[in-house]
Scaffold this active site. Structure first.
Site, short mmCIF file in Angstrom:
data_model
loop_
_atom_site.label_atom_id
_atom_site.label_comp_id
_atom_site.label_asym_id
_atom_site.label_seq_id
_atom_site.Cartn_x
_atom_site.Cartn_y
_atom_site.Cartn_z
N GLU A 1 0.85 -1.20 0.00
CA GLU A 1 0.00 0.00 0.00
C GLU A 1 0.88 1.25 0.00
O GLU A 1 1.72 1.42 0.89
CB GLU A 1 -0.91 0.03 1.24
CG GLU A 1 -2.06 -0.94 1.20
CD GLU A 1 -3.08 -0.69 2.31
OE1 GLU A 1 -2.80 0.15 3.18
OE2 GLU A 1 -4.15 -1.31 2.28
N CYS A 2 0.70 2.08 -1.00
CA CYS A 2 1.32 3.40 -1.07
C CYS A 2 2.85 3.32 -0.97
O CYS A 2 3.52 3.08 -1.97
CB CYS A 2 0.73 4.32 -0.01
SG CYS A 2 0.94 6.08 -0.38
#
Length: 849
Positions: free
Chosen positions: A377-378
């Site tokens: 994530e990210c």
């Protein structure tokens, strides 16, 4: 009803000091002997880090967009289990929430749902009597006719300029609300910030000391006893605590309310037959049961500080063992890892350190390429990219598992999202919707290849059956099916089957294009030599004559040669030769060397050659401290022949370079005919001479290496037939026959390559008697159904099941295969155009996290 003393700390707007006061209250109350639970309204990761430091308990988030309004009370009770007081820090201004949604996900919304009293923090530095009007408005304004105002029970005045200034404000407030404390201007208790807000507590060496100062100031200037009285006046909560096991559908115990707060730490009882929230989102199965074999490495340390506490709780409840990985300091994945979770953080701020950890980057690149179930994530997405722009603007190499680069963007991306899955993948099913948020100031400058992870305005990311990488942050308490699928995939993951051999792919009734053994008859002189060797079966075999014949064949000294029972024995001996500190196997290649090293107790590093580089060797990709390097030439299964100069460039003092020349029958680029310091050449008679049943091969190396290997060799391991084969195939007659067979195999291979090219099937240019072809997922099974066996390639590190290895056979056999391939071509995977539309987008109204 459950009694939970609690308060919400809110403000008229961002910048008034909510985080300072809320965190200071948590720390001061904890130091006063209370067990405090810290919570944050909204998706923020950074503030809960300070809350955790202040309370000694995990910081928690309460966000109705991420988890659903109905889970706010259960999550609050879950997070506060065993605490005697909960402090909930708000977000932005009291009534500011999701734009266009009438205050949904605002502090006031969460306060109303959780029936929590509110303490206002108001910056009075630029006003005096107007502060009273502001407080009055916040206390009395009812945004909806049918909804009462929030219950504002006190106020903390922040950034007073002087005692006289503070007195003026207090007089104007009068008795409408108690003033609980007055803080003066003091920059010494404010956390530093950067492009995404506050600097995380885990990145600040002074965080604990700063928190001590803050706690002392809050204790001195705020009436803590009155704060506790107001918190204890909060009404009881009607609900049961959230349970990760119940969310996954595991809990079936009798329902009863949670234990009252302050019960000495007893966990609340779990609800009965709680319906899994995942049922609302789609099928949960398959789900891993507790006790599964999943072992998930979760990135942590200073560079990866963003994840929700419930994420790890769900992973554990689903049966996973969770181990921490610090990409700044750890050089390998934890032993036995079957899944990888890379959450959010600031890789761009730590780019130099992350990039300098070459060994872990290679380990992760290899693991992802091998199909290790991975969620990113990210920050995790950025870390898996080819490079990320560092603080000085220079690109810094990252893992390279995703073919994209990242750099800083001119503006911050901060928004709530409702995203839709584009395809079935590791986490989601096509058409499935999740809620999440984006929070980043980077963008990908080159797009990722493959299916988008989520359909959003910026669909940057990629999703496959084993990888899910995206900018979107999701709270898995709101979507527990994501955790369940991840753990199920991790439990099922075994990695490539390093012990898989091509003979497992063939069978009765199948045309064998899987095993690389010459399919013509053996020379009569070789058969006679093998038959004659049986006459010596009454004596123990002596390989010295064979070693002299091999030495003469290569222009070497007999002391340079060790006869072996095939390459398999040679790999086993080399694995046991020394206590290797950093052995490296260059992949994709024949997996037996790695099996031998692992069996001997080593954990070899893998340098995986890349498809986009033509699977060609870059000597600089091999770690400088590697003391053993194993490479095939030409490599099995790619067929790529590496220049002898490139392999010689791998030589280093105190390093052995082992070259498997099993398919170098034309002797082009061979290193067998001269002694080279630190180079060991292996040869096998199995393939070209069609004698897999007679294990015969040899090692060519410096005499001291040969002597050390001989000391490890089991006595009489090389049989009389193998010795006879070594002598017979070392003659000039045999060399001429080997060249003829090599030329025949080259003609066959070219015919195969031409036919595959005409079908539009990608191949890797080969110099071996086989071709690595990208025929597509499912093609191997389809060919098997038509009577053809080809070698699966997903057991080779660095390759997936869209590849197969095809042996070069006679023209008629190859033509039959090509006809079958042509008829099965519709099952081959083709590029799918992903439409990045249909996402629901809503934005936060302010850039506060």
């Amino acid at each position: 009803m459950v009694a939970l003393p609690r308060l919400v700390v809110a403000a008229p707007a961002s910048g008034h000091g909510k985080t300072t006061v809320a965190t200071g209250l948590m720390a001061a109350l904890a130091r006063a002997g209370h067990t405090v639970s810290g919570h944050k309204v909204g998706p923020d990761y950074i503030d809960p880090g300070y809350h955790a430091l202040a309370t000694g308990r995990p910081g928690r988030n309460l966000d109705p967009h991420l988890v659903g309004e109905e889970r706010l009370v259960p999550l609050l009770l879950h997070g506060a289990a065993g605490a005697d007081l909960a402090v909930i820090e708000g977000v932005m201004g009291l009534y500011d929430g999701q734009i266009g949604a009438d205050g949904f996900a605002s502090t006031a919304h969460v306060a109303a749902v959780t029936r929590s009293p509110v303490v206002l923090v108001v910056d009075i530095s630029s006003a005096s009597r107007t502060i009273a009007a502001t407080i009055h408005g916040l206390r009395t304004w009812a945004p909806d006719p049918g909804r009462p105002p929030v219950d504002v029970v006190g106020v903390v005045l922040n950034k007073a300029g002087s005692a006289r200034h503070a007195d003026e404000v207090v007089r104007s407030i009068g008795d409408q609300v108690p003033v609980l404390g007055i803080l003066q201007r003091d920059d010494g208790i404010e956390a530093p910030s950067r492009h995404l807000g506050l600097v995380p507590a885990a990145e600040r060496a002074d965080a604990a000391a700063a928190l001590d100062r803050l706690a002392a100031q809050i204790a001195e200037r705020v009436d803590l006893e009155q704060v506790v009285r107001l918190a204890r006046a909060a009404p009881g909560l009607d609900g049961v605590p959230w349970s990760p096991s119940a969310a996954l559908g595991f809990d079936t115990v009798a329902a009863r309310p949670a234990q009252p707060a302050g019960d000495g730490g007893a966990r609340p009882a779990q609800p009965a037959s709680v319906s899994s929230p995942s049922v609302e989102q789609g099928a949960l199965a398959p789900v891993s049961k507790p006790g599964s074999s999943a072992r998930i490495a979760v990135a942590g340390g200073r560079a990866f500080t963003f994840r929700y506490a419930e994420t790890v709780e769900l992973l554990r409840a689903a049966g996973a063992e969770v181990v921490e990985l610090d990409p700044l300091t750890d050089t390998r994945l934890p032993e036995g890892t079957t899944g990888l979770y890379l959450g959010g953080g600031f890789p761009e701020m730590h780019a130099a350190e992350l990039g300098a950890n070459d060994r872990l980057r290679r380990d992760l690149r290899t693991a992802v390429a091998r199909g290790l179930p991975t969620v990113a994530e990210c920050a995790g997405l950025l870390y898996l990219c080819e490079s990320v722009q560092g603080p000085d603007g220079t690109p810094v190499p990252m893992v390279g598992a995703i073919g994209a680069t990242a750099e800083m963007a001119p503006r911050l991306t901060l928004a709530y999202r409702t995203a839709t899955a584009a395809t079935d993948n590791l986490l989601a099913r096509v058409g499935e919707q999740v809620t999440g948020h984006e929070f980043h100031r980077t963008h990908l400058t080159t797009p990722t290849a493959g299916d988008a992870a989520w359909l959003m305005p910026d669909p940057a990311g990629v999703a496959t059956p084993s990888l899910h990488a995206s900018y979107l942050h999701t709270h898995w308490a709101g979507h527990p099916q994501l955790a369940a699928r991840f753990v199920a995939a991790a439990a099922a993951y075994a990695g490539p089957d390093l012990r898989h051999h091509g003979d497992k792919d063939t069978g009765p009734g199948l045309v064998d294009l899987a095993v690389n053994v010459f399919d013509g008859p053996r020379p009569a002189w070789l058969d006679r030599a093998l038959a004659d060797s049986l006459a010596d079966a009454d004596a123990y075999p002596d390989p010295s004559g064979a070693e002299r014949a091999v030495a003469q064949r290569h222009g070497r000294e007999p002391g340079d040669v060790l006869a072996t029972a095939g390459a398999a024995e040679a790999f086993t001996l080399l694995a046991r030769l020394r206590p290797w500190r950093h052995p490296v196997v260059v992949h994709p290649q024949f997996t037996e060397p790695e099996v031998a090293l692992r069996t001997a107790g080593h954990t070899p590093d893998q340098v995986v050659l890349r498809h986009e580089d033509g699977f060609r060797l870059d000597p600089d990709a091999v770690p400088d401290d590697a003391d053993l390097v194993v490479i095939g030439n030409p490599t099995n299964p790619t067929g790529v022949r590496h220049p002898a100069t490139a392999i010689r460039d791998l030589a280093r003092p105190e390093r052995l370079v082992v070259i498997d020349e099993a398919f170098l029958d034309d002797d082009v680029e061979t290193l067998a005919d001269e002694r080279h310091d630190g180079l060991v050449v292996l040869r096998s008679l199995t393939k070209i001479w069609a004698i897999p049943g007679i294990r015969a091969g040899y090692v060519l190396a410096e005499p001291e290496v040969v002597r050390a290997l001989r000391d490890l060799q089991t006595p009489w391991s090389v049989s009389a037939p193998a010795i006879a084969a070594l002598v017979a195939t070392s003659s000039e007659q045999a060399r001429d026959e080997a060249r003829r067979r090599a030329a025949e195999l080259e003609r066959r291979r070219r015919h195969l390559e031409d036919g595959l090219r005409e079908l539009g099937i990608e191949t890797v240019p080969s110099t071996a008697p086989y071709v690595l072809a990208r025929t597509g997922t499912g093609s191997r099974e389809a060919l098997r159904g038509k009577g053809f066996a080809v070698r699966r390639a997903d057991t080779f590190p660095g390759l997936g099941d869209e590849w197969v290895r095809i042996s070069a056979r006679r023209t008629a056999v190859t033509d039959d295969l090509l006809g079958a391939l042509g008829s099965t071509h519709p099952v081959l995977r083709k590029p799918v155009e992903v439409r990045h539309s249909g996402a629901t987008v809503t934005s936060l109204s302010h850039t506060e996290r």
